[in-house]
Every structure is written in structure tokens, then in C-alpha cells.
Write a protein that holds these residues in place. Structure first.
Motif, short mmCIF file in Angstrom:
data_model
loop_
_atom_site.label_atom_id
_atom_site.label_comp_id
_atom_site.label_asym_id
_atom_site.label_seq_id
_atom_site.Cartn_x
_atom_site.Cartn_y
_atom_site.Cartn_z
N MET A 1 0.62 -1.29 0.22
CA MET A 1 0.24 0.21 0.04
C MET A 1 0.78 0.65 0.20
SD MET A 1 -2.45 1.37 2.58
CE MET A 1 -3.05 2.73 3.24
N ALA A 2 0.59 2.38 -1.02
CA ALA A 2 1.27 2.96 -0.59
C ALA A 2 1.20 4.43 0.05
CB ALA A 2 1.20 4.25 -2.53
N LYS A 3 2.13 4.75 0.56
CA LYS A 3 2.18 5.84 2.01
C LYS A 3 0.99 7.37 2.37
CE LYS A 3 5.09 7.10 5.57
NZ LYS A 3 6.00 8.05 6.34
N PRO A 4 -0.16 7.10 2.68
CA PRO A 4 -0.70 7.77 2.95
C PRO A 4 -0.31 9.41 3.01
CG PRO A 4 -1.80 6.31 4.10
CD PRO A 4 -0.42 6.11 3.39
N LEU A 5 -0.72 10.34 2.91
CA LEU A 5 -0.41 11.96 3.69
C LEU A 5 -1.33 12.11 4.29
CD1 LEU A 5 0.81 14.86 3.19
CD2 LEU A 5 -1.19 15.59 1.62
N VAL A 6 -1.13 12.57 5.64
CA VAL A 6 -1.20 12.69 6.96
C VAL A 6 -0.96 13.56 7.84
CG1 VAL A 6 -2.16 11.59 9.39
CG2 VAL A 6 -1.55 10.05 7.56
N MET A 7 -2.16 14.85 8.63
CA MET A 7 -2.42 16.18 8.76
C MET A 7 -2.51 15.88 9.83
SD MET A 7 -2.37 18.73 5.42
CE MET A 7 -1.87 18.45 4.22
N GLY A 8 -1.95 16.73 10.95
CA GLY A 8 -2.72 17.10 12.13
C GLY A 8 -2.24 19.05 12.24
N ARG A 9 -3.17 19.62 13.62
CA ARG A 9 -2.99 21.18 13.36
C ARG A 9 -1.39 21.61 12.80
NH1 ARG A 9 -5.44 19.05 18.82
NH2 ARG A 9 -7.62 19.86 18.54
N LYS A 10 -0.29 20.81 13.33
CA LYS A 10 0.87 21.59 12.89
C LYS A 10 0.72 21.42 11.14
CE LYS A 10 2.32 21.84 16.97
NZ LYS A 10 4.73 20.99 18.17
N GLU A 11 0.70 20.20 10.40
CA GLU A 11 0.93 19.79 9.24
C GLU A 11 0.09 21.29 8.64
OE1 GLU A 11 2.89 17.09 10.94
OE2 GLU A 11 0.13 17.51 11.90
N ILE A 12 -1.68 20.94 8.84
CA ILE A 12 -2.30 21.69 8.20
C ILE A 12 -1.88 23.15 8.50
CG2 ILE A 12 -5.07 23.13 8.62
CD1 ILE A 12 -5.49 19.92 9.63
N ALA A 13 -1.83 23.91 9.67
CA ALA A 13 -1.34 25.62 9.98
C ALA A 13 0.17 25.25 8.46
CB ALA A 13 -0.32 25.59 11.26
N LEU B 1 5.96 18.30 2.46
CA LEU B 1 6.04 17.81 3.35
C LEU B 1 5.24 16.20 2.59
CD1 LEU B 1 4.18 17.45 6.17
CD2 LEU B 1 1.53 17.70 5.31
N GLU B 2 4.82 16.54 1.77
CA GLU B 2 4.55 15.44 1.71
C GLU B 2 6.70 14.72 0.65
OE1 GLU B 2 0.26 14.56 -1.44
OE2 GLU B 2 2.22 16.14 -2.57
N LYS B 3 6.65 15.06 0.52
CA LYS B 3 8.36 14.53 0.49
C LYS B 3 9.09 13.61 1.57
CE LYS B 3 13.16 15.72 -1.16
NZ LYS B 3 13.84 16.75 -1.76
N GLY B 4 8.34 14.53 2.64
CA GLY B 4 9.55 14.46 3.77
C GLY B 4 9.03 12.86 4.68
N GLN B 5 7.19 13.16 4.36
CA GLN B 5 6.33 12.00 4.69
C GLN B 5 6.30 10.57 3.75
OE1 GLN B 5 2.43 12.67 5.64
NE2 GLN B 5 2.86 14.16 6.79
N VAL C 1 0.74 24.17 6.32
CA VAL C 1 0.35 23.97 4.99
C VAL C 1 -0.52 25.14 4.06
CG1 VAL C 1 1.41 21.96 4.00
CG2 VAL C 1 -0.70 22.07 4.11
N TYR C 2 -1.19 26.02 5.44
CA TYR C 2 -2.13 27.29 5.09
C TYR C 2 -1.56 28.50 5.58
CZ TYR C 2 -5.58 24.19 2.82
OH TYR C 2 -6.90 23.33 2.00
N ASN C 3 -0.43 28.13 6.07
CA ASN C 3 0.62 30.06 6.37
C ASN C 3 -1.02 30.38 7.74
OD1 ASN C 3 2.37 29.46 4.92
ND2 ASN C 3 1.24 30.24 2.96
N ILE C 4 -0.88 28.99 8.34
CA ILE C 4 -1.68 29.87 9.73
C ILE C 4 -1.63 29.14 10.94
CG2 ILE C 4 -4.38 30.37 8.76
CD1 ILE C 4 -4.29 27.40 9.78
N ALA C 5 -1.90 29.63 12.29
CA ALA C 5 -1.60 29.19 13.53
C ALA C 5 -1.94 27.87 13.88
CB ALA C 5 -2.12 29.89 14.67
N PRO C 6 -1.89 27.40 14.62
CA PRO C 6 -1.69 25.31 14.61
C PRO C 6 -3.27 25.67 15.30
CG PRO C 6 1.02 25.11 14.73
CD PRO C 6 -0.11 27.19 15.02
N THR C 7 -3.67 26.60 16.51
CA THR C 7 -4.51 26.62 17.30
C THR C 7 -6.24 27.19 16.36
OG1 THR C 7 -3.74 29.12 17.50
CG2 THR C 7 -3.20 27.29 19.48
N ALA C 8 -5.63 28.50 15.13
CA ALA C 8 -6.29 28.52 14.17
C ALA C 8 -7.03 27.18 13.36
CB ALA C 8 -5.93 28.75 12.48
#
Length: 199
Positions: A1-13, A74-78, A15-22
Motif C-alpha cells: 500500500m502506498a503511504k498516505p498523506l496525513v495531517m495534524g494541526r501543525k501540518e495543516i497550519a 510535507l509530502e516529500k518528508g512523509q 501548508v495554509y500559513n496559519i497558526a495551529p490553534t486556528a
């Protein structure tokens, strides 16, 4: 199985240039994302990457602009090869709390095992929002080695043993042990803790 892209609050922040708390303060209350769409690993929510990417607004608009350079990084790192759109497309993921439960040890010992010079636990498949996360299959593939290293360390020989019932619960999606629910943070957590003390 190909490894999937997974995101938590910090990863979302990231790629969207926002604060994790947002994510928890604005995205969740406004329905941009839902905890129902996330998998919970060691008390933290993680979303399928494709679903998170669908939250981007059209290019040139205001708000929720995806930074494609950061996404590529992010995708490269994961080493992610697919962008799942639902949590049902994700493989079983485990963190320190689930690993500790799988081997019948406390979380402190599981955490120490990640830093063990003997490589007691396999390297984490992900570093999500500052926490190590493994594919269940990665941990299982290294389980025999983990148990052997724990015996060789002569600290509580045999204390690390793979608990088949926990593995089965994780595989079937019915695990309800430590880390299976999102832990409240901040003011809500303090209020809940105060209420529990007075009950």
C-alpha cells in the motif's frame, strides 16, 4: 500500500500559513473540518491529507490559500504517495499510548524505547504535530525485535509482550484504550478537570 498523506494541526497550519490553534479555534467550529473526519491517535486528531487539501479556496481569493511549495515539502518528508479523502482510506495508525498498551508497558517506557540506542522500536513512519506515529504494521513487523531487546536489557525481563487482543481491537477499529479519544485542551480542559474533582 502506498503511504498516505496525513495531517495534524501543525501540518495543516504549515501548508495554509496559519497558526495551529486556528484549526481548533476556527476551522472546527465553522465546519471547515470535523473531528468526525479525523482518526484519533494518542489523543490527537489526524486528518486524511486529501480531505484537508479540499479545504483550500480558489486561488487568488481571500483566506484558506494552500502553499503548494510547503505541501510538496510535507509530502516529500512523509514520503506520501497518495492523498486520501476519508479516514476509512487510512491504514491503522498508532502513537506512544497505543504502542504502550500493545506491549503492556507504561507510556514513559514506550517513549524511552523510541530513544533506545538498541533501536527497541522501529523508527516512526510519521512525525505529526510533534508526535511519533507509526503504521500498525510497522510496529508489528518489529515486535519480535522489540520484545527481544527488552529482555536483553535485563530491566523487567519479559515485561514487554505483544498483547494480541489490543492488536485485534486496533485492527478492527474498536480500540477504546488510552489515547482513543481527543483530550480537551486549554480552558475547556481546566473546567472539565475542576468538575471531575468536585463530583
Amino acid at each position: 500500500m502506498a503511504k498516505p498523506l496525513v495531517m495534524g494541526r501543525k501540518e495543516i497550519a504549515h501548508v495554509y500559513n496559519i497558526a495551529p490553534t486556528a484549526v481548533s479555534d476556527r476551522w472546527i467550529p465553522r465546519g471547515t473540518l470535523s473531528y468526525e473526519d479525523a482518526v484519533v491517535v494518542s489523543g490527537k486528531p489526524y486528518w486524511p491529507g486529501g480531505l484537508v487539501l479540499e479545504c483550500a479556496l480558489p486561488e487568488g481569493g481571500r483566506g484558506r490559500q494552500l502553499d503548494l511549495g510547503r505541501l510538496k515539502e510535507l509530502e516529500k518528508g512523509q514520503e506520501a504517495r497518495v492523498r486520501p479523502r476519508s479516514k476509512g482510506e487510512l491504514p491503522c495508525l498508532v502513537g506512544l499510548q497505543e504502542v504502550a498498551e500493545m506491549f503492556g508497558v507504561d507510556q514513559v517506557r514506550a517513549s524511552q524505547a523510541t530513544k533506545s540506542a538498541q533501536g527497541m522500536l522501529p523508527p516512526a513512519d510519521y512525525e505529526l504535530s510533534g508526535s511519533p506515529v507509526w503504521l500498525l504494521e510497522t510496529v508489528l513487523a518489529g515486535a519480535e525485535h522489540t520484545v527481544e531487546v527488552s529482555k536483553a536489557a535485563r530491566r523487567n525481563p519479559g515485561a514487554w509482550r505483544l498483547r494480541a487482543e489490543v492488536v485485534e481491537d486496533l485492527r478492527k477499529g474498536r480500540y477504546a484504550g488510552p489515547g482513543s479519544v481527543i483530550k480537551e485542551r486549554g480552558k475547556k480542559a481546566a473546567e472539565a478537570d475542576a468538575a471531575a474533582v468536585t463530583d
